[in-house]
Write a protein that holds these residues in place. Sequence first.
Motif, short mmCIF file in Angstrom:
data_model
loop_
_atom_site.label_atom_id
_atom_site.label_comp_id
_atom_site.label_asym_id
_atom_site.label_seq_id
_atom_site.Cartn_x
_atom_site.Cartn_y
_atom_site.Cartn_z
N UNK A 187 0.82 -1.14 0.05
CA UNK A 187 0.09 -0.08 -0.05
C UNK A 187 0.93 1.39 0.15
N UNK A 188 0.29 2.37 -0.68
CA UNK A 188 0.78 3.72 -0.45
C UNK A 188 0.33 4.47 0.28
N UNK A 189 -1.07 4.28 0.93
CA UNK A 189 -1.63 5.10 1.75
C UNK A 189 -2.67 4.32 2.62
N UNK A 190 -3.11 4.79 3.83
CA UNK A 190 -4.02 4.17 4.70
C UNK A 190 -5.17 3.78 4.05
N UNK A 191 -5.67 4.59 2.97
CA UNK A 191 -7.05 4.21 2.33
C UNK A 191 -6.99 2.90 1.71
N UNK A 196 5.23 3.54 2.70
CA UNK A 196 4.29 4.06 3.37
C UNK A 196 5.02 4.96 4.76
N UNK A 197 4.56 6.17 4.99
CA UNK A 197 5.13 6.86 6.26
C UNK A 197 4.99 5.89 7.47
N UNK A 198 5.81 6.08 8.40
CA UNK A 198 5.69 5.48 9.55
C UNK A 198 4.32 5.40 10.13
N UNK A 199 3.88 6.74 10.37
CA UNK A 199 2.22 6.94 10.93
C UNK A 199 1.24 6.06 10.36
N UNK A 200 1.35 6.36 9.08
CA UNK A 200 0.25 5.63 8.11
C UNK A 200 0.44 4.21 8.19
N UNK A 201 1.72 3.68 8.50
CA UNK A 201 2.13 2.24 8.40
C UNK A 201 1.39 1.65 9.88
N UNK A 202 1.65 2.39 10.79
CA UNK A 202 1.20 1.88 12.11
C UNK A 202 -0.26 2.00 12.15
N UNK A 203 -1.13 2.81 11.52
CA UNK A 203 -2.20 2.72 11.36
C UNK A 203 -2.99 1.76 10.60
N UNK A 204 -2.22 1.25 9.72
CA UNK A 204 -2.57 -0.01 8.59
C UNK A 204 -2.38 -1.01 9.43
N UNK A 205 -1.35 -1.47 10.31
CA UNK A 205 -1.09 -2.56 10.88
C UNK A 205 -2.06 -2.68 12.08
N UNK A 206 -2.55 -1.60 12.82
CA UNK A 206 -3.57 -1.65 13.85
C UNK A 206 -4.87 -2.10 13.30
N UNK A 265 11.48 -6.08 8.98
CA UNK A 265 11.31 -4.65 9.59
C UNK A 265 10.09 -3.89 9.23
N UNK A 266 9.78 -3.96 7.95
CA UNK A 266 8.39 -3.25 7.48
C UNK A 266 7.75 -4.36 6.62
N UNK A 324 2.26 -8.31 3.43
CA UNK A 324 2.20 -6.68 3.63
C UNK A 324 3.54 -6.10 3.63
N UNK A 325 3.64 -5.37 2.67
CA UNK A 325 5.08 -4.63 2.39
C UNK A 325 4.72 -3.05 2.61
N UNK A 326 5.27 -2.69 3.75
CA UNK A 326 5.09 -1.30 4.31
C UNK A 326 6.14 -0.11 4.09
#
Length: 146
Positions: free
Chosen positions: A62-66, A88-98, A116-117, A83-85
């Motif tokens: 993914x490139x965005x949380x959407x 994606x920037x760190x904040x959005x990656x964390x939201x996707x994983x959550x 790592x990602x 899932x390869x993150x």
Amino acid sequence: MSFKNKMKNFFTVDDEEYEYVEEQPEEQEEIEPYRQSGRNQNQNVVSLKSVQSSSKVVLCEPRTYNEAQEIADHVVNRRAVVLNLQRVDHHQAKRIVDFLSGTVYAVNGDIQKLGSQTFLCAPDNIELTGSISDMLEEQDDYNKRW
């Protein structure tokens, strides 16, 4: 006959009028002829897990949380997702994983960190064994020294 006796007879039920008969279910009689004894019985048993359709693995970057909803739909449809993150920037990656952690929990699945990602989201029809996170932590420590 008095009024009191008439009322008593009206509201009470005589047990002599009804005959109680216990019947055994017919299913037991039908099952008996089909039972086999010995070794042949075990050879005819097929696990329902092996009858399931082939499992699929979906690779997502993914490139965005959407895009998290689309990834979650794969997990709900009983497909494993790698899932390869990295994009994606760190904040959005964390939201996707959550978000995906909640989805995986809802389908009784499992989520594991592969790198790592990189993560693996697997529904309950995919069995995950082993763990590689211990090795990754050792490798990260080794890389930090150099």
